[in-house]
Scaffold this active site. Structure first.
Site, short mmCIF file in Angstrom:
data_model
loop_
_atom_site.label_atom_id
_atom_site.label_comp_id
_atom_site.label_asym_id
_atom_site.label_seq_id
_atom_site.Cartn_x
_atom_site.Cartn_y
_atom_site.Cartn_z
N SER A 44 0.81 -1.22 0.00
CA SER A 44 0.00 0.00 0.00
C SER A 44 0.84 1.27 0.00
CB SER A 44 -0.95 0.02 1.21
OG SER A 44 -0.23 -0.03 2.43
N ASP A 353 -3.10 8.26 8.51
CA ASP A 353 -4.08 7.48 9.26
C ASP A 353 -3.45 6.61 10.34
OD1 ASP A 353 -2.76 5.66 7.70
OD2 ASP A 353 -4.53 4.82 6.75
N HIS A 356 -0.14 5.03 7.07
CA HIS A 356 0.33 5.56 5.80
C HIS A 356 0.72 7.04 5.94
CE1 HIS A 356 -2.43 2.17 5.00
NE2 HIS A 356 -1.48 1.83 4.11
#
Length: 388
Positions: A44, A353, A356
């Site tokens: 991610s 968050d 990330h």
């Protein structure tokens, strides 16, 4: 005379080698690499929309800063891979698994959120682990290359199709830049499921699997590798929220978990050794090892000097009075749904968050690695096609 002949032979060999890597020589001067495409593999940290396309789309407020709506990424805006593509004057990479409004002319992004190097028996719905580990991503690349090459051969018979061919040409693949940024989820899964001694003992196996995947890409014609190590996982706010009254020495001076960062350092030490082995084993490839750990830790250590709030001050989501709320929609125990808005100015935050990074943090990190500040060898990314 002999000196001139020797120089001519050397330059001739250099020209042949450099041109095969997408570089350019004019009047004996070497100019930066000219990559027609970028192919990215990872999790991610660099997924531009594959998991979002295959499973549930990334919800608001992701994308609020740059795209002004969700754009497949976890974060308020662009990722490091986006800034690298922009640096080379290429479009942002389309996710390979997305079939809508994609552009693969200048590469593809095979990264998926939650991806690991080693296959995992976990489920995306249980632990967030992707069903597309690095091995599968490299196979997807091979399929992409083989199928588009076949299409190009067919298009050559039709000039009007060849001119607007929407994929890289067969000769573009060996001149492309191959970026790999993966490993964080292998460590995260290990922290959840096994003792630290077992995780440490598993790292050599993870490195061997990584090497096999790189060798497979090499066999497919990949020649320029830009490899990121894993970041300071012990500094992720999501980990730190659950720590209360830590014993002396449990946290470092920046509030990061020493044991987790030590594991990341060991992972990176072995990764660096494996990259050095690959350099010797794959003589036609150029490798650059990028110390993302050092880049990210430098940002966290100097947050205030660089104009950011401290690392624990995340932009979207919170942990208050023992209750964790996540960025976006939350379902409370009583069945009520609430929406957690992002902070007013994400550019002041390092963490989006708790896991990330924000676009501003990614931009700072990208600027450092693009100019080679954290690379081995210490070269800017524009010269990554040169073998040491």
């Amino acid at each position: 005379m002999e000196t001139n002949i020797a120089r001519f032979i050397f330059v001739s060999i250099l020209v042949t080698w450099v041109l095969s890597f997408g570089c350019e020589i004019v009047n004996g001067d070497v100019f930066p690499c000219k990559h027609p495409a970028i192919f990215n593999f990872g999790d991610s940290n660099s997924d531009t929309g594959s998991i979002s396309a295959v499973f549930y789309p990334r919800p608001p407020p992701n994308g609020v800063t740059f795209f002004h709506s969700p754009a497949g990424r976890v974060g308020d805006g662009r990722l490091v891979i986006d800034f690298i593509a922009k640096y080379f004057g290429l479009p942002y990479l389309s996710p390979y698994l997305d079939s809508i409004d994609t552009n693969f002319k200048h590469g593809a992004n095979f990264a998926t959120g939650g991806a690991t190097i080693r296959r995992s028996n976990d489920s995306l719905f249980i632990s967030g682990i992707s069903p597309f580990p690095l091995e599968i991503q490299t196979v997807q690349y091979s399929n992409f290359k083989n199928r588009t090459t076949k299409l190009y051969r067919q298009a050559k018979r039709r000039p009007e199709v060849k001119k607007s061919f929407p994929f890289p040409r067969p000769e573009d693949f060996s001149k492309s830049l191959f970026i790999i940024d993966i490993g964080q989820n292998d460590l995260a899964a290990g922290f959840r499921n096994v003792a630290s001694e077992k995780l440490r003992a598993d790292i050599p196996d993870i490195m061997n699997l990584f090497a096999l995947d790189v060798q497979f890409l090499y066999q497919q014609g990949a020649r320029t590798f830009w490899i990121h190590n894993t970041g300071p996982i012990g500094c992720l706010p999501s980990t730190l929220f659950d720590i209360h009254n830590p014993a002396p020495g449990f946290l470092d001076d920046n509030g990061c978990v020493n044991s987790q960062n030590d594991m990341a350092k060991e992972f990176n030490r072995q990764l660096k050794n494996k990259v050095d082995e690959l350099k010797a084993q794959l003589p036609l490839a150029a490798f650059t090892y990028v110390d993302m750990y050092a880049a990210k830790y430098s940002l966290i250590s100097n947050a205030k000097k660089l104009g950011f709030y401290e690392n624990l001050d995340i932009c979207c989501g919170s942990y208050k009075n023992g209750v964790r709320t996540y960025c976006g929609i939350n379902l409370l125990p009583n069945g009520t749904q609430i929406f957690i808005d992002p902070c007013k100015d994400p550019s002041l935050h390092i963490s989006w968050d708790g896991i990330h990074y924000t676009e501003a943090a990614n931009h700072w990190i990208a600027n450092q690695i693009i100019k080679g500040s954290f690379s081995d060898p210490k070269i800017p990314i524009s010269y990554a096609c040169f073998r040491n």
